[in-house]
Motif scaffolding. Structure first.
Motif, PDB file in Angstrom:
ATOM      1  N   SER A 199       0.959  -1.270   0.128  1.00  0.00           N
ATOM      2  CA  SER A 199       0.047   0.009  -0.063  1.00  0.00           C
ATOM      3  C   SER A 199       0.854   1.313   0.040  1.00  0.00           C
ATOM      4  O   SER A 199       0.485   2.284  -0.448  1.00  0.00           O
ATOM      5  N   ASP A 200       2.042   1.349   0.536  1.00  0.00           N
ATOM      6  CA  ASP A 200       2.902   2.158   0.577  1.00  0.00           C
ATOM      7  C   ASP A 200       3.557   2.557  -0.755  1.00  0.00           C
ATOM      8  O   ASP A 200       3.817   3.702  -1.451  1.00  0.00           O
ATOM      9  N   PHE A 201       3.841   1.354  -1.380  1.00  0.00           N
ATOM     10  CA  PHE A 201       4.343   1.430  -2.911  1.00  0.00           C
ATOM     11  C   PHE A 201       3.506   1.963  -3.629  1.00  0.00           C
ATOM     12  O   PHE A 201       3.967   2.812  -4.426  1.00  0.00           O
ATOM     13  N   THR A 202       2.180   1.758  -3.722  1.00  0.00           N
ATOM     14  CA  THR A 202       1.293   2.254  -4.553  1.00  0.00           C
ATOM     15  C   THR A 202       0.876   3.866  -4.220  1.00  0.00           C
ATOM     16  O   THR A 202       0.768   4.478  -5.109  1.00  0.00           O
ATOM     17  N   ALA A 203       1.107   3.847  -2.857  1.00  0.00           N
ATOM     18  CA  ALA A 203       1.024   5.413  -2.602  1.00  0.00           C
ATOM     19  C   ALA A 203       1.874   6.450  -3.435  1.00  0.00           C
ATOM     20  O   ALA A 203       1.831   7.493  -3.498  1.00  0.00           O
ATOM     21  N   GLN A 204       3.141   5.896  -3.382  1.00  0.00           N
ATOM     22  CA  GLN A 204       4.367   6.782  -3.823  1.00  0.00           C
ATOM     23  C   GLN A 204       4.617   6.434  -5.326  1.00  0.00           C
ATOM     24  O   GLN A 204       5.136   7.467  -6.002  1.00  0.00           O
ATOM     25  N   VAL A 205       3.932   5.567  -5.941  1.00  0.00           N
ATOM     26  CA  VAL A 205       4.246   5.210  -7.150  1.00  0.00           C
ATOM     27  C   VAL A 205       2.848   5.358  -8.272  1.00  0.00           C
ATOM     28  O   VAL A 205       2.733   6.414  -8.978  1.00  0.00           O
ATOM     29  N   VAL A 206       1.899   4.629  -7.980  1.00  0.00           N
ATOM     30  CA  VAL A 206       0.912   4.582  -8.840  1.00  0.00           C
ATOM     31  C   VAL A 206      -0.191   5.397  -8.585  1.00  0.00           C
ATOM     32  O   VAL A 206      -0.626   6.279  -9.304  1.00  0.00           O
ATOM     33  N   GLU A 207      -0.091   6.113  -6.978  1.00  0.00           N
ATOM     34  CA  GLU A 207      -1.074   7.168  -6.720  1.00  0.00           C
ATOM     35  C   GLU A 207      -0.250   8.501  -6.743  1.00  0.00           C
ATOM     36  O   GLU A 207      -1.040   9.344  -6.381  1.00  0.00           O
ATOM     37  N   ARG A 208       0.746   8.422  -7.137  1.00  0.00           N
ATOM     38  CA  ARG A 208       1.767   9.759  -7.206  1.00  0.00           C
ATOM     39  C   ARG A 208       1.087  10.802  -8.080  1.00  0.00           C
ATOM     40  O   ARG A 208       0.752  10.415  -9.356  1.00  0.00           O
ATOM     41  N   PRO A 209       0.725  11.929  -7.780  1.00  0.00           N
ATOM     42  CA  PRO A 209       0.350  12.780  -8.882  1.00  0.00           C
ATOM     43  C   PRO A 209       1.121  12.953 -10.157  1.00  0.00           C
ATOM     44  O   PRO A 209       2.080  12.892 -10.195  1.00  0.00           O
ATOM     45  N   GLY A 210       0.311  12.690 -11.328  1.00  0.00           N
ATOM     46  CA  GLY A 210       0.831  12.671 -12.560  1.00  0.00           C
ATOM     47  C   GLY A 210       1.234  11.275 -13.123  1.00  0.00           C
ATOM     48  O   GLY A 210       1.850  11.206 -14.266  1.00  0.00           O
ATOM     49  N   PHE A 211       1.246  10.266 -12.360  1.00  0.00           N
ATOM     50  CA  PHE A 211       1.508   8.873 -12.625  1.00  0.00           C
ATOM     51  C   PHE A 211       0.654   8.446 -13.878  1.00  0.00           C
ATOM     52  O   PHE A 211      -0.549   8.528 -14.082  1.00  0.00           O
ATOM     53  N   GLU A 212       1.493   7.817 -14.944  1.00  0.00           N
ATOM     54  CA  GLU A 212       0.700   7.259 -16.056  1.00  0.00           C
ATOM     55  C   GLU A 212       1.338   5.914 -16.067  1.00  0.00           C
ATOM     56  O   GLU A 212       2.509   5.394 -15.785  1.00  0.00           O
ATOM     57  N   PRO A 213       0.594   4.680 -16.513  1.00  0.00           N
ATOM     58  CA  PRO A 213       1.016   3.259 -16.483  1.00  0.00           C
ATOM     59  C   PRO A 213       2.421   3.140 -17.207  1.00  0.00           C
ATOM     60  O   PRO A 213       3.182   2.438 -17.109  1.00  0.00           O
ATOM     61  N   TRP A 214       2.921   4.016 -18.300  1.00  0.00           N
ATOM     62  CA  TRP A 214       3.982   3.786 -18.900  1.00  0.00           C
ATOM     63  C   TRP A 214       5.153   4.158 -18.148  1.00  0.00           C
ATOM     64  O   TRP A 214       6.236   4.042 -18.474  1.00  0.00           O
ATOM     65  N   HIS A 215       4.972   4.959 -17.135  1.00  0.00           N
ATOM     66  CA  HIS A 215       5.963   5.201 -16.200  1.00  0.00           C
ATOM     67  C   HIS A 215       6.623   3.987 -15.358  1.00  0.00           C
ATOM     68  O   HIS A 215       7.844   4.028 -15.068  1.00  0.00           O
ATOM     69  N   LEU A 216       5.845   2.800 -15.239  1.00  0.00           N
ATOM     70  CA  LEU A 216       6.410   1.730 -14.469  1.00  0.00           C
ATOM     71  C   LEU A 216       6.680   0.677 -15.867  1.00  0.00           C
ATOM     72  O   LEU A 216       6.071   0.250 -16.222  1.00  0.00           O
ATOM     73  N   ARG A 217       8.202   0.660 -16.138  1.00  0.00           N
ATOM     74  CA  ARG A 217       8.589  -0.070 -16.773  1.00  0.00           C
ATOM     75  C   ARG A 217       9.095  -1.778 -16.378  1.00  0.00           C
ATOM     76  O   ARG A 217       9.335  -1.593 -15.294  1.00  0.00           O
ATOM     77  N   LEU A 218       8.672  -2.697 -17.146  1.00  0.00           N
ATOM     78  CA  LEU A 218       8.770  -4.130 -16.804  1.00  0.00           C
ATOM     79  C   LEU A 218       9.733  -4.783 -17.668  1.00  0.00           C
ATOM     80  O   LEU A 218       9.508  -4.494 -18.893  1.00  0.00           O
ATOM     81  N   MET A 219      10.670  -5.562 -17.067  1.00  0.00           N
ATOM     82  CA  MET A 219      11.438  -6.476 -17.846  1.00  0.00           C
ATOM     83  C   MET A 219      10.844  -7.956 -17.577  1.00  0.00           C
ATOM     84  O   MET A 219      10.673  -8.259 -16.538  1.00  0.00           O
TER      85      MET A 219
END
Length: 311
Positions: A199-219
């Motif tokens: 829940s802390d991870f999503t708060a800082q990453v996914v719920e961060r103002p301005g976040f878009e899915p392409w910001h999180l890159r996966l290998m």
């Protein structure tokens, strides 16, 4: 837990008041921190979105883990402590030398003891007034960190990846959870802390103002499993990689470098002209980033004190 009015008066700060901060204070804290960074490192690294995403973590309680010092209506000092260990404190330039910084440091130590950590520290720019204060208060350096930038107009040489591997954007909760697992497993190899809640991870990453899915890159590997991730923050003309991690059994294949190249390329496609990241001495990665052409733009040191040894 507050700085008492008696403490304030004893420090010669008559007229100042203190209170816990609220989400509505993010702009005032941002302005305070931005002015301090501009003076200390010649640029502003903090973003208001950093404060919003940090303060909205379920594990963080603004009422008990933050404090603001006000001179009238003006915020002249602030501090916070996460998990009893990581502190941040800043004092307005025109209020230094009056004991505000010392009072805030002692407050963070009391919060750390209350929350059961026993060790509290904070990163400050090398050579700054904050560093001098912490040294004088008996703090010691635990590690050094650096912000690096790829010089404008230069790029990292592309890194081929093994057959069957691919880089893509995150596509939902399952991907977010996979990225969180990779990041935590990698970072906990050298970071002395508890595992970060999802829940802390999503708060800082996914719920961060301005976040878009392409910001999180996966290998992904040939089976489709997520084995690496890069988390990108895009602000104005800057693409900043905040976290970069590869699963231990997948290292030494060029996957991290490929993720870094991909993140910076995606940022440039969306208007970024600057590419940045940070690393610290615990990871041993500084030389790797310098080898691909990145240059250090600021140096920070994490000063800490063991509060369990204090009366």
């Amino acid at each position: 837990m507050t700085i008492s009015q008696r403490d304030i008066n004893d420090l010669g700060l008559e007229g100042c008041t203190t209170r816990p901060l609220a989400l509505s204070d993010t702009s005032a804290v941002f302005e305070l921190m931005a002015a301090d960074e501009l003076e200390s490192i010649g640029m502003v690294a903090i973003e208001e979105a950093d404060l919003v995403s940090d303060w909205q973590r379920p594990s963080f309680d603004l009422v008990t883990q933050s404090i603001g010092v006000f001179d009238g209506a003006d915020l002249v000092g602030y501090a916070e402590v996460s998990s009893g260990r990581r502190a941040t404190a800043v004092v307005a330039g025109d209020h230094r030398g009056r004991g505000v910084g010392t009072a805030l440091a002692r407050w963070t130590e009391r919060v750390s003891r209350r929350d059961g950590s026993g060790l509290v520290g904070q990163p400050v720019p090398a050579g700054s007034h904050g560093e001098r204060l912490l040294r004088d208060l008996g703090y010691e350096v635990l590690w050094t960190s650096w912000v690096l930038e790829m010089p404008q107009g230069r790029t990292i040489e592309p890194q081929p990846i093994p057959e069957g591997y691919a880089i893509r954007a995150a596509e939902g909760d399952a991907d977010y959870r996979a990225a969180h697992l990779v990041v935590e497993d990698a970072f906990l190899e050298w970071a002395d802390r508890e595992r970060e809640p999802y829940s802390d991870f999503t708060a800082q990453v996914v719920e961060r103002p301005g976040f878009e899915p392409w910001h999180l890159r996966l290998m992904t590997d040939p089976s489709g499993a997520v084995v690496g991730t890069s988390i990108l923050q895009l602000t104005g003309d800057t693409g900043f990689v905040s976290r970069l991690a590869v699963r231990r059994d997948q290292r030494h294949r060029g996957l991290a470098r490929a993720l870094l190249v991909d993140s910076f390329e995606r940022a440039r496609e969306h208007g970024a002209t600057r590419s940045e990241l940070s690393t610290d001495s615990r990871t041993g990665a500084l030389s790797l980033y310098e080898k691909v052409g990145m240059q250090v733009t600021s140096t920070w040191r994490h000063w800490a004190i063991d509060t369990s040894r204090q009366p």
